[in-house]
Design a protein around this motif. Structure first.
Motif, PDB file in Angstrom:
ATOM      1  N   UNK A   1      54.220   0.737  14.443  1.00  0.00           N
ATOM      2  CA  UNK A   1      53.483   0.326  13.255  1.00  0.00           C
ATOM      3  C   UNK A   1      54.159   0.804  11.982  1.00  0.00           C
ATOM      4  N   UNK A   2      54.048  -0.018  10.926  1.00  0.00           N
ATOM      5  CA  UNK A   2      54.545   0.355   9.603  1.00  0.00           C
ATOM      6  C   UNK A   2      53.425   0.835   8.693  1.00  0.00           C
ATOM      7  N   UNK A   3      52.191   0.779   9.173  1.00  0.00           N
ATOM      8  CA  UNK A   3      51.026   1.179   8.380  1.00  0.00           C
ATOM      9  C   UNK A   3      50.297   2.273   9.136  1.00  0.00           C
ATOM     10  N   UNK A   4      50.614   3.528   8.808  1.00  0.00           N
ATOM     11  CA  UNK A   4      50.066   4.686   9.518  1.00  0.00           C
ATOM     12  C   UNK A   4      49.427   5.626   8.509  1.00  0.00           C
ATOM     13  N   UNK A   5      48.185   5.987   8.762  1.00  0.00           N
ATOM     14  CA  UNK A   5      47.482   6.940   7.916  1.00  0.00           C
ATOM     15  C   UNK A   5      47.080   8.129   8.793  1.00  0.00           C
ATOM     16  N   UNK A   6      47.272   9.337   8.264  1.00  0.00           N
ATOM     17  CA  UNK A   6      46.958  10.523   9.045  1.00  0.00           C
ATOM     18  C   UNK A   6      46.030  11.436   8.264  1.00  0.00           C
ATOM     19  N   UNK A   7      44.998  11.944   8.938  1.00  0.00           N
ATOM     20  CA  UNK A   7      44.040  12.864   8.338  1.00  0.00           C
ATOM     21  C   UNK A   7      43.923  14.085   9.240  1.00  0.00           C
ATOM     22  N   UNK A   8      44.179  15.264   8.676  1.00  0.00           N
ATOM     23  CA  UNK A   8      44.034  16.497   9.435  1.00  0.00           C
ATOM     24  C   UNK A   8      42.648  17.077   9.198  1.00  0.00           C
ATOM     25  N   UNK A   9      42.009  17.525  10.261  1.00  0.00           N
ATOM     26  CA  UNK A   9      40.657  18.061  10.215  1.00  0.00           C
ATOM     27  C   UNK A   9      40.737  19.582  10.345  1.00  0.00           C
ATOM     28  N   UNK A  10      40.346  20.291   9.303  1.00  0.00           N
ATOM     29  CA  UNK A  10      40.538  21.744   9.259  1.00  0.00           C
ATOM     30  C   UNK A  10      39.323  22.537   9.689  1.00  0.00           C
ATOM     31  N   UNK A  11      38.153  21.880   9.786  1.00  0.00           N
ATOM     32  CA  UNK A  11      36.909  22.623  10.041  1.00  0.00           C
ATOM     33  C   UNK A  11      36.304  22.313  11.405  1.00  0.00           C
ATOM     34  N   UNK A  12      36.970  21.500  12.193  1.00  0.00           N
ATOM     35  CA  UNK A  12      36.403  21.062  13.467  1.00  0.00           C
ATOM     36  C   UNK A  12      37.344  21.330  14.619  1.00  0.00           C
ATOM     37  N   UNK A  13      36.751  21.424  15.831  1.00  0.00           N
ATOM     38  CA  UNK A  13      37.537  21.555  17.047  1.00  0.00           C
ATOM     39  C   UNK A  13      37.630  20.187  17.720  1.00  0.00           C
TER      40      UNK A  13
ATOM     41  N   UNK B   1      49.181  14.254  17.480  1.00  0.00           N
ATOM     42  CA  UNK B   1      49.053  13.425  16.280  1.00  0.00           C
ATOM     43  C   UNK B   1      50.412  12.999  15.746  1.00  0.00           C
ATOM     44  N   UNK B   2      51.308  13.956  15.593  1.00  0.00           N
ATOM     45  CA  UNK B   2      52.638  13.614  15.087  1.00  0.00           C
ATOM     46  C   UNK B   2      53.443  12.841  16.127  1.00  0.00           C
ATOM     47  N   UNK B   3      53.190  13.126  17.408  1.00  0.00           N
ATOM     48  CA  UNK B   3      53.866  12.371  18.463  1.00  0.00           C
ATOM     49  C   UNK B   3      53.475  10.901  18.400  1.00  0.00           C
ATOM     50  N   UNK B   4      52.200  10.629  18.191  1.00  0.00           N
ATOM     51  CA  UNK B   4      51.735   9.244  18.071  1.00  0.00           C
ATOM     52  C   UNK B   4      52.378   8.583  16.864  1.00  0.00           C
ATOM     53  N   UNK B   5      52.332   9.261  15.726  1.00  0.00           N
ATOM     54  CA  UNK B   5      52.858   8.685  14.489  1.00  0.00           C
ATOM     55  C   UNK B   5      54.345   8.372  14.589  1.00  0.00           C
ATOM     56  N   UNK B   6      55.087   9.218  15.276  1.00  0.00           N
ATOM     57  CA  UNK B   6      56.541   9.031  15.374  1.00  0.00           C
ATOM     58  C   UNK B   6      56.933   8.042  16.464  1.00  0.00           C
ATOM     59  N   UNK B   7      56.011   7.722  17.374  1.00  0.00           N
ATOM     60  CA  UNK B   7      56.354   6.882  18.522  1.00  0.00           C
ATOM     61  C   UNK B   7      55.949   5.429  18.362  1.00  0.00           C
ATOM     62  N   UNK B   8      54.915   5.146  17.572  1.00  0.00           N
ATOM     63  CA  UNK B   8      54.426   3.771  17.460  1.00  0.00           C
ATOM     64  C   UNK B   8      55.393   2.912  16.647  1.00  0.00           C
TER      65      UNK B   8
END
Length: 258
Positions: A219-231, A210-217
């Motif tokens: 894009x200037x418009x990036x939203x990230x959501x972490x999922x704590x209850x799912x695999x 997830x962080x690799x994608x965010x740091x590599x693209x």
């Protein structure tokens, strides 16, 4: 504890779907060895709350037998998604693409190569080439088995199963490795709006993707959501509602900008 059996590959939920709607289209791709069953419920929820036209194709070699998958390559999987994209582009003014796992990887790949065709892209537990050494080394064994055990149903919930193959052709793991790493190399070309959803506990894809994608693209418009209850198969897990809400908001922002 009651054992939940894997649904059959020919079950209605495992078939390709098209939820017809308005001028904003969403291409929603399933993962490696899986079927549209893994993303159908979330896609339907997004459709019902946005009115978007949503398509969930069946990737080449999937939904039949592992032997059929063995006769395909990573190019076949990508072509399956691009054919569905062309159908949406013929009927919709703007298209958002995304998916789960390998479906997310394919969506990122297409968005990077075809920026004019894609308004936004969302990745749910997508892989872009971060592998443990013990996963990669067997790919180079000349006398390895033709099939290895499946990786499906990595789900925290005990009452849900993923419709997928229970065996994986070993040669297709090499194609998956090529596709994920190639997609990672393409990420700087991706300039579309981007939504990243990642499970904190994922036994198939390293959460660091997830962080690799965010740091590599690019894009200037990036939203990230972490999922704590799912695999890994989060679209069938405890956070399915959260995913549907995040994708709905992402799709609606596309609609409002149209």
């Amino acid at each position: 504890m009651t054992k939940i059996e894997r649904p059959p590959l020919d079950a209605p939920d495992a078939q390709p779907f098209l939820f017809e709607g308005g001028s904003v289209g969403v291409l929603f791709l399933h993962g490696f060895t899986s079927t549209p069953q893994s993303v159908r419920a979330v896609a339907r929820g997004v459709h019902e709350t946005t009115g978007a036209t949503i398509m969930g194709p069946l990737l080449a070699g999937h939904g039949t037998t592992p032997e059929d998958l063995a006769r395909t390559t990573q190019l076949d999987w990508v072509r399956s998604a691009e054919m569905a994209l062309e159908t949406l582009l013929d009927h919709c003014e703007r298209v958002v693409i995304g998916g789960l796992s390998l479906g997310a990887t394919i969506a990122l790949n297409i968005a990077a190569r075809r920026p004019d065709a894609v308004d936004g892209v969302f990745s749910i537990n997508g892989s872009t080439g971060l592998y443990r050494p013990e996963v990669v080394a067997p790919l180079y064994e000349e006398d390895g088995p033709d099939f290895v055990p499946g990786i499906g149903s990595d789900i925290a919930r005990h009452d849900v199963r993923e419709t997928c193959y229970d065996r994986i052709p070993r040669n297709t793991l090499q194609h998956r490795f090529l596709l994920t790493n190639a997609t990672g190399a393409l990420l700087p070309l991706l300039r579309s709006r981007l939504l990243i959803l990642q499970s904190r506990t994922d036994h198939v894809v390293a959460p660091q993707n997830a962080t690799h994608i965010a740091c590599s693209v690019g894009s200037d418009d990036i939203r990230m959501v972490w999922l704590s209850r799912s695999w890994h198969v989060a679209t069938l897990d405890h956070d399915d509602g959260l995913i549907a809400q995040a994708v709905r908001q992402f799709v609606m922002s596309s609609s409002q900008s149209a």
